[in-house]
Design a protein around this motif. Structure first.
Motif, PDB file in Angstrom:
ATOM      1  N   PRO A   3       0.881  -1.336  -0.440  1.00 35.44           N
ATOM      2  CA  PRO A   3      -0.007  -0.048  -0.271  1.00 35.44           C
ATOM      3  C   PRO A   3       1.199   1.311  -0.102  1.00 35.44           C
ATOM      4  CG  PRO A   3      -0.641  -1.695   2.039  1.00 35.44           C
ATOM      5  CD  PRO A   3       0.748  -1.930   1.440  1.00 35.44           C
ATOM      6  N   GLU A   4       2.076   1.067   0.450  1.00 36.69           N
ATOM      7  CA  GLU A   4       2.896   2.369   0.377  1.00 36.69           C
ATOM      8  C   GLU A   4       3.946   2.123  -0.422  1.00 36.69           C
ATOM      9  OE1 GLU A   4       1.631   4.502   2.377  1.00 36.69           O
ATOM     10  OE2 GLU A   4       0.476   4.182   3.291  1.00 36.69           O
ATOM     11  N   ARG A   5       3.552   1.878  -1.521  1.00 38.92           N
ATOM     12  CA  ARG A   5       5.367   1.727  -2.467  1.00 38.92           C
ATOM     13  C   ARG A   5       6.312   1.686  -1.623  1.00 38.92           C
ATOM     14  NH1 ARG A   5       3.632   6.258  -6.347  1.00 38.92           N
ATOM     15  NH2 ARG A   5       1.687   4.111  -6.521  1.00 38.92           N
ATOM     16  N   GLU A   6       6.869   0.861  -0.880  1.00 36.97           N
ATOM     17  CA  GLU A   6       7.772   0.237   0.003  1.00 36.97           C
ATOM     18  C   GLU A   6       8.915  -0.921  -0.902  1.00 36.97           C
ATOM     19  OE1 GLU A   6       9.380   0.862   2.846  1.00 36.97           O
ATOM     20  OE2 GLU A   6       7.626   2.968   3.556  1.00 36.97           O
ATOM     21  N   TYR A   7       8.177  -1.695  -1.932  1.00 38.02           N
ATOM     22  CA  TYR A   7       8.821  -2.628  -2.543  1.00 38.02           C
ATOM     23  C   TYR A   7       9.056  -1.978  -3.964  1.00 38.02           C
ATOM     24  CZ  TYR A   7       7.234  -5.356   2.069  1.00 38.02           C
ATOM     25  OH  TYR A   7       6.883  -5.273   3.138  1.00 38.02           O
ATOM     26  N   LYS A   8       8.668  -1.429  -4.401  1.00 44.59           N
ATOM     27  CA  LYS A   8       9.545  -1.008  -6.359  1.00 44.59           C
ATOM     28  C   LYS A   8      11.114  -1.484  -6.347  1.00 44.59           C
ATOM     29  CE  LYS A   8       8.476   2.032 -10.210  1.00 44.59           C
ATOM     30  NZ  LYS A   8       7.877   3.497 -10.644  1.00 44.59           N
ATOM     31  N   ASN A   9      11.823  -1.007  -5.182  1.00 43.46           N
ATOM     32  CA  ASN A   9      13.239  -1.062  -5.767  1.00 43.46           C
ATOM     33  C   ASN A   9      13.910  -2.597  -5.475  1.00 43.46           C
ATOM     34  OD1 ASN A   9      13.200   1.788  -6.461  1.00 43.46           O
ATOM     35  ND2 ASN A   9      13.961   2.131  -4.471  1.00 43.46           N
ATOM     36  N   LEU A  10      12.897  -3.114  -5.003  1.00 43.61           N
ATOM     37  CA  LEU A  10      13.299  -5.020  -4.639  1.00 43.61           C
ATOM     38  C   LEU A  10      12.991  -5.071  -6.079  1.00 43.61           C
ATOM     39  CD1 LEU A  10      14.165  -7.234  -3.066  1.00 43.61           C
ATOM     40  CD2 LEU A  10      11.686  -6.983  -2.152  1.00 43.61           C
ATOM     41  N   SER A  11      11.533  -4.791  -6.664  1.00 43.95           N
ATOM     42  CA  SER A  11      11.493  -5.557  -7.636  1.00 43.95           C
ATOM     43  C   SER A  11      12.276  -5.235  -9.102  1.00 43.95           C
ATOM     44  CB  SER A  11      10.156  -5.098  -7.657  1.00 43.95           C
ATOM     45  OG  SER A  11       8.972  -5.408  -9.354  1.00 43.95           O
TER      46      SER A  11
END
Length: 335
Positions: A45-53
């Motif tokens: 919900p908070e765009r925390e995982y975009k870099n990981l993806s």
């Protein structure tokens, strides 16, 4: 690393104050689960995982009112093998409709149940959509319910919830970003994603981890709270681990469904608490005075792991090659 899949179930609950390192800890585990061949799905919900993806060539699905990516809620109920499975799917879909309609009375629930059965009986080659249910409900004289569902059919949200699914869960890491969804729509979308994932898992069981960040959002409404509690209870049957992360320990532990989720999670990850949350956490997990003091004073990245009956204090540290993949510190990203 502790193997959650070696415990009596692979579910976990993480309670942590903001800034205690809960997202970083979760990303460390995701990387290590990927290394072991686990497929991971994240509701973000908070765009925390975009870099990981991006770091591991994951699939990044951005769901919003303007998104081209779609999930058809009726894909939730198309994979069943027995009357019991069909009954379970109808209940799940009824919960979705109830959340959209801001509640259903007994008469409306009965009408939705009948209408769903009719919709699937009429469905041939293509999946039914929300508009098909709407038409059946209109024929049954449920005009007030139809009025509450109108915006999802022909109003401003028609493109969000009344389209055919065009996404796949075939990558080893799939991130669902719902940050751009309006706050009142996030619980609906979280429920639809969770139910879609459950349907895929039932159709093809394999080692998977579903991470639900800001999980307290699902406890705000009875329909979504009931669903996620049921998902956690049944996950082991489908080789699925459900990882729920929340800052709101009190909201979770004051909820009947929240306590059920906690009791059905063999792995509890407790990070820094404050004086407003510590009492509930101590009572729920039967912690000692030393453990209480530890949770009030520990540093970022420190955690108390409660796995079955074992209590262990740990510090979560990423390897040198892992850290650049998961950090969200702008001074490191843009240096």
């Amino acid at each position: 690393m502790l193997d959650r899949f070696s415990l009596h179930n692979a579910n976990s609950i993480t309670f942590a104050q903001s800034g205690s390192g809960k997202s970083y800890t979760t990303k460390v585990e995701i990387l290590r689960q990927l290394m072991q061949g686990t497929k991971v799905i994240v509701i973000d919900p908070e765009r925390e995982y975009k870099n990981l993806s991006e770091s591991v060539d994951g699939t990044y699905i951005k769901l919003s009112t303007r998104s081209k990516d779609k999930i058809n809620p009726f894909d939730l109920a198309t994979t069943f093998h027995s009357k019991d499975d069909l009954s379970e799917h109808i209940q799940d879909l009824t919960d979705v409709i109830g959340l959209m309609a801001e509640g259903l009375d007994k008469s409306e629930k009965a009408a939705v149940d009948r209408a769903i059965l009719k919709v699937y009986k009429k469905a041939k080659k293509s999946q039914p959509r929300l508009q098909d249910l709407y038409a059946e409900l209109h024929d049954l004289g449920q005009l007030q319910l139809c009025e509450r569902l109108e915006r999802y059919i022909s109003g401003s949200l028609a493109g969000v919830f009344n389209s055919h699914t065009n996404i796949e869960l075939d990558n080893r890491l799939v991130i669902f970003d719902i940050k751009d969804m309006a706050s009142n729509l996030r619980p609906i979308m979280m429920l639809i994603i969770s139910n879609f994932v459950k349907n895929q898992v039932m159709a093809s069981p394999e080692k998977r981890l579903l991470v639900i960040d800001e999980g307290w959002l699902l406890l705000e409404h009875e329909q979504s709270a009931r669903f996620v509690a049921g998902l956690v209870r049944r996950a082991r049957k489908y080789y699925l681990g459900v990882s729920i992360i929340s800052q709101q320990a009190n909201d979770f532990l004051h909820s009947e469904y929240g306590r059920a989720i906690a009791s059905q999670s063999a792995l509890r990850i407790l990070m820094r608490q404050d004086t407003t949350t510590i009492r509930g956490v101590v009572d729920e997990f039967n912690l000692s005075e030393y453990e209480q003091s530890f949770l009030l004073t520990c540093e970022r990245g420190d955690a108390l792991i409660v796995a079955d009956q074992n209590h262990v204090a740990v510090r979560v540290v990423a390897a040198d090659k892992e850290h650049p993949l998961i950090t969200t510190n702008p001074t490191e990203i843009y240096a």
